[in-house]
Design a protein around this motif. Structure first.
Motif, short mmCIF file in Angstrom:
data_model
loop_
_atom_site.label_atom_id
_atom_site.label_comp_id
_atom_site.label_asym_id
_atom_site.label_seq_id
_atom_site.Cartn_x
_atom_site.Cartn_y
_atom_site.Cartn_z
N ALA A 255 36.89 28.73 47.96
CA ALA A 255 38.32 28.66 47.66
C ALA A 255 38.61 28.95 46.19
N ASP A 256 37.78 28.42 45.28
CA ASP A 256 38.01 28.64 43.85
C ASP A 256 37.82 30.12 43.49
N TYR A 257 36.85 30.75 44.10
CA TYR A 257 36.59 32.17 43.85
C TYR A 257 37.79 33.02 44.30
N VAL A 258 38.31 32.68 45.49
CA VAL A 258 39.50 33.40 45.99
C VAL A 258 40.68 33.18 45.06
N SER A 259 40.85 31.95 44.60
CA SER A 259 41.97 31.63 43.70
C SER A 259 41.86 32.41 42.39
N ASP A 260 40.63 32.52 41.87
CA ASP A 260 40.43 33.28 40.63
C ASP A 260 40.84 34.74 40.81
N ILE A 261 40.49 35.31 41.96
CA ILE A 261 40.82 36.71 42.23
C ILE A 261 42.33 36.88 42.37
N THR A 262 42.95 35.99 43.12
CA THR A 262 44.40 36.12 43.34
C THR A 262 45.18 35.92 42.04
N GLU A 263 44.69 35.02 41.18
CA GLU A 263 45.37 34.82 39.89
C GLU A 263 45.19 36.04 38.98
N SER A 264 44.00 36.65 39.02
CA SER A 264 43.73 37.81 38.17
C SER A 264 44.53 39.03 38.60
N THR A 265 44.79 39.14 39.90
CA THR A 265 45.43 40.34 40.43
C THR A 265 46.84 40.08 40.96
N ASP A 266 47.37 38.89 40.69
CA ASP A 266 48.64 38.47 41.28
C ASP A 266 49.74 39.51 41.08
N LYS A 267 49.97 39.90 39.82
CA LYS A 267 51.07 40.82 39.53
C LYS A 267 50.61 42.28 39.50
N GLY A 268 49.33 42.50 39.78
CA GLY A 268 48.82 43.86 39.71
C GLY A 268 48.78 44.58 41.04
N ILE A 269 49.09 43.87 42.14
CA ILE A 269 49.02 44.50 43.46
C ILE A 269 50.01 45.65 43.56
N GLN A 270 51.25 45.42 43.10
CA GLN A 270 52.24 46.49 43.16
C GLN A 270 51.88 47.65 42.25
N THR A 271 51.22 47.33 41.12
CA THR A 271 50.76 48.40 40.24
C THR A 271 49.70 49.25 40.93
N LEU A 272 48.77 48.60 41.64
CA LEU A 272 47.77 49.34 42.40
C LEU A 272 48.42 50.21 43.47
N LYS A 273 49.40 49.66 44.15
CA LYS A 273 50.10 50.43 45.18
C LYS A 273 50.79 51.65 44.56
N ALA A 274 51.38 51.43 43.38
CA ALA A 274 52.04 52.55 42.70
C ALA A 274 51.03 53.64 42.37
N TYR A 275 49.87 53.22 41.85
CA TYR A 275 48.83 54.21 41.53
C TYR A 275 48.38 54.95 42.80
N GLY A 276 48.19 54.21 43.88
CA GLY A 276 47.78 54.83 45.13
C GLY A 276 48.80 55.83 45.64
N ASP A 277 50.08 55.46 45.58
CA ASP A 277 51.14 56.35 46.05
C ASP A 277 51.24 57.60 45.16
N LEU A 278 51.09 57.40 43.85
CA LEU A 278 51.14 58.54 42.92
C LEU A 278 49.99 59.50 43.19
N ILE A 279 48.80 58.95 43.37
CA ILE A 279 47.63 59.80 43.64
C ILE A 279 47.81 60.54 44.96
N SER A 280 48.37 59.87 45.95
CA SER A 280 48.58 60.49 47.26
C SER A 280 49.49 61.71 47.14
N ILE A 281 50.53 61.60 46.35
CA ILE A 281 51.44 62.74 46.15
C ILE A 281 50.70 63.90 45.49
N ILE A 282 49.86 63.59 44.51
CA ILE A 282 49.09 64.64 43.82
C ILE A 282 48.11 65.31 44.78
N GLU A 283 47.43 64.50 45.60
CA GLU A 283 46.45 65.03 46.54
C GLU A 283 47.08 66.01 47.53
N LYS A 284 48.32 65.74 47.92
CA LYS A 284 49.00 66.57 48.91
C LYS A 284 49.64 67.81 48.29
#
Length: 575
Positions: A255-284
């Motif tokens: 549980a502590d390990y999961v909590s550490d990960i979620t705290e580290s990436t809490d606000k970065g999930i949407q940033t990752l999604k943005a990067y993924g969507d941007l890369i997808s547009i470039i790939e196509k």
């Protein structure tokens, strides 16, 4: 209203209409989700009261499927709604830029480097700045890349590549705005970006633990088997509860390990999604210029897709962040979701962590190019400069300041060539001396970034731009404005000693001392600079310095004049 403003206005109106229609659909799906949830709870309570285990099992199996289908449809509508709202905002912002209303845009002050050679003096960052006019990047790497391009000159080859890319992307309005929209998130900042990168580069903890791997598959299989026996036979529920307790103990261990990960990436999930969507547009996308093809190759080649990799990690982290959901908790105890997600996340890190920084850097490059292309499309009177090989060259026709509206700015022609050349500029206060120097500097900054310039034609060689215009006192460090200017001049002299071509701008030189000392000091400096690896501009109120042109053949006098009409001073702003 200009043609470009008409286009942006029409697009903003159309996307707003689409957003309003999608918002109504989204509200219907929201209501449906609530109704389905209430029905499921009522049925489970009812079947529990009449001790009808099969009914509970059917609801438990069917509800996630039905509810999940509605959620997926709702998410698709929400995604379309967000896209339309983003595109509406993008076009409204383009209208503001055309009107010169930049106050609501990101100032980029965090990219202003202390004692930078020119950025502070010519408004590269800050209020009503070049960065505000240019920036259409949303990710941290995109903003950083654009700032880097504005903070430093590039090679002639690199500039040529960017120019060709900008010309190709300029007219692809739909592509550029879709790309910009894909990068828009609420939490995309440097801190969230760095926290995700830090977690990706941290060592794994359970990936190679074979015991954990074995338990992650065998215990869920046992739970499903016992639940099936509970539904279809008279097997005691206590066996299932006992195994659930064991599963819970294993989950608690991590549980502590999961909590550490979620705290580290809490606000970065949407940033990752943005990067993924941007890369997808470039790939196509299919690009014509070699520069864009080279940037794209990093993301997509053979059967590899960087966007799928990024979005895979984003989904894994999104599941981990959804642990507070009641249904997740229920299935987590049965299937040990946490362990499987941790293993998948660590496997992703193990395989992809070395590529991530390169992907993000290239996304930054595309966002910076998109920013330059946006300027090229919006400003129809801007043109690409010619970066020439001949050293110490600066020529411009109909040159104006890009941050002054076309209706108000006064353009000038100018030409200067040769090592040691000096343009000595005189004129009264408010006559246009400082604005002219900034006009030269800001257009050079645009040119070296790979952007079009505010001129009918401009040719220049690669030179290090240096300015001394806004020297200020510093009470904390006991530095007067005059001493600050001397330090700035010293910085210039150290720069020219390095041997690379320098173009300098000294505004109202040595203004902090008496007339006699100012004249002597300015004359000595001008004589020295006329023999250095540099050329540049010196503005002054000291008309006597103009006599230097008789002695120094590479020194030319210019002035900004004014006249009195009806008891009012009229400034022409013509060189």
């Amino acid at each position: 209203m200009s043609d470009r403003e008409n286009i942006f206005t029409a697009r903003a109106a159309q996307f707003k209409i689409e957003a309003d229609a999608l918002n109504k659909q989204s509200n219907v799906y929201s209501t449906t989700r609530i109704v389905l949830f209430i029905i499921a709870i009522v049925l489970i309570v009812y079947f529990a009261n009449i001790r009808y285990g099969l009914g509970i099992g059917i609801v438990a199996l069917l509800f996630p499927v039905i509810f999940g289908s509605v959620v997926n449809r709702h998410n698709r509508v929400t995604k379309k709604l967000l896209r339309c709202r983003n595109l509406t905002k993008i076009n409204e912002e383009e209208i503001l830029r055309l009107k010169g209303d930049l106050k609501s845009f990101d100032s980029g002050n965090e990219f202003l480097i202390e004692k930078h050679a020119y950025a502070k003096d010519i408004d590269v960052f800050g209020r009503n700045s070049l960065y505000q006019l240019l920036n259409r990047a949303n990710t941290p790497s995109g903003k950083q890349t654009l700032a880097n391009w504005l903070n430093a000159k590039s090679t002639r080859e690199e500039i040529a590549g960017r120019q060709k890319a900008v010309v190709e992307l300029k007219e692809q309005l739909d592509w550029r705005q879709e790309f910009q929209s894909a990068g828009m998130t609420d939490n995309s900042n440097v801190e969230t970006f760095e926290s995700v990168i830090k977690w990706i580069n941290e060592p794994n903890k359970i990936q190679h633990n074979q015991t954990t791997k074995w338990l992650a598959y065998m215990l869920p299989l046992g739970m499903l088997t016992l639940i099936a026996f509970n539904i279809f036979t008279d097997l005691s529920i206590y066996f299932t509860v006992g195994l659930a307790v064991i599963n819970g103990a294993i989950l608690k261990r991590y549980a502590d390990y999961v909590s550490d990960i979620t705290e580290s990436t809490d606000k970065g999930i949407q940033t990752l999604k943005a990067y993924g969507d941007l890369i997808s547009i470039i790939e196509k996308s299919s690009f014509k210029t070699q520069y864009l093809k080279e940037q794209k190759h990093v993301f997509s080649h053979d059967s590899f897709s960087a966007s799928r990799s990024i979005l895979e990690l984003q989904r894994i982290l999104e599941f981990l962040h959804g642990r507070g959901n009641m249904f997740y908790l229920f299935f987590n105890v049965i299937l040990l979701f946490d362990i499987h997600l941790l293993r998948r996340a660590e496997k992703w890190k193990q395989q992809k962590h070395e590529d991530v920084s390169l992907w993000f850097d290239k996304i930054g490059c595309f966002e910076a190019l998109n920013s330059l292309s946006g300027l090229a499309y919006a400003k129809t009177d801007f043109n690409m400069p010619d970066i020439v090989e001949k050293e110490y060259t600066l020529e411009a026709v109909d040159l104006g300041h890009p941050l002054i509206s076309a209706k108000e700015r006064i353009n000038n022609d100018f030409s200067m060539q040769g090592q040691g050349s000096i343009a000595l500029i005189t004129g009264s206060n408010m006559s246009g001396k400082s604005t002219f120097l900034r006009t030269i500097g800001v257009n050079m900054t645009l040119a070296y970034a790979g952007a079009p310039v505010c001129a009918q034609k401009m040719s220049l060689s690669i030179m290090q731009l240096f300015t001394s215009m806004r020297t200020e006192d510093n009470l904390e460090e006991h530095i007067s404005s005059f001493y600050a200017e001397l330090q700035r001049i010293k910085q210039l002299l150290h720069l020219v000693e390095k041997g690379e071509p320098v173009l300098y701008m000294l505004d109202e030189i040595l203004k902090g001392t008496n007339s006699e000392d100012r004249h002597a000091g300015a004359e000595a400096l001008i004589r020295q600079l006329s023999h250095e690896n540099a050329m540049g501009f010196v503005s002054t109120h000291d008309l006597a310095l103009g006599k230097l042109s008789d002695e120094l053949k590479n020194t030319t006098n210019y002035s900004f004049n004014s006249e009195i009409k009806d008891d009012k001073i009229v400034f022409k702003y013509r060189l």
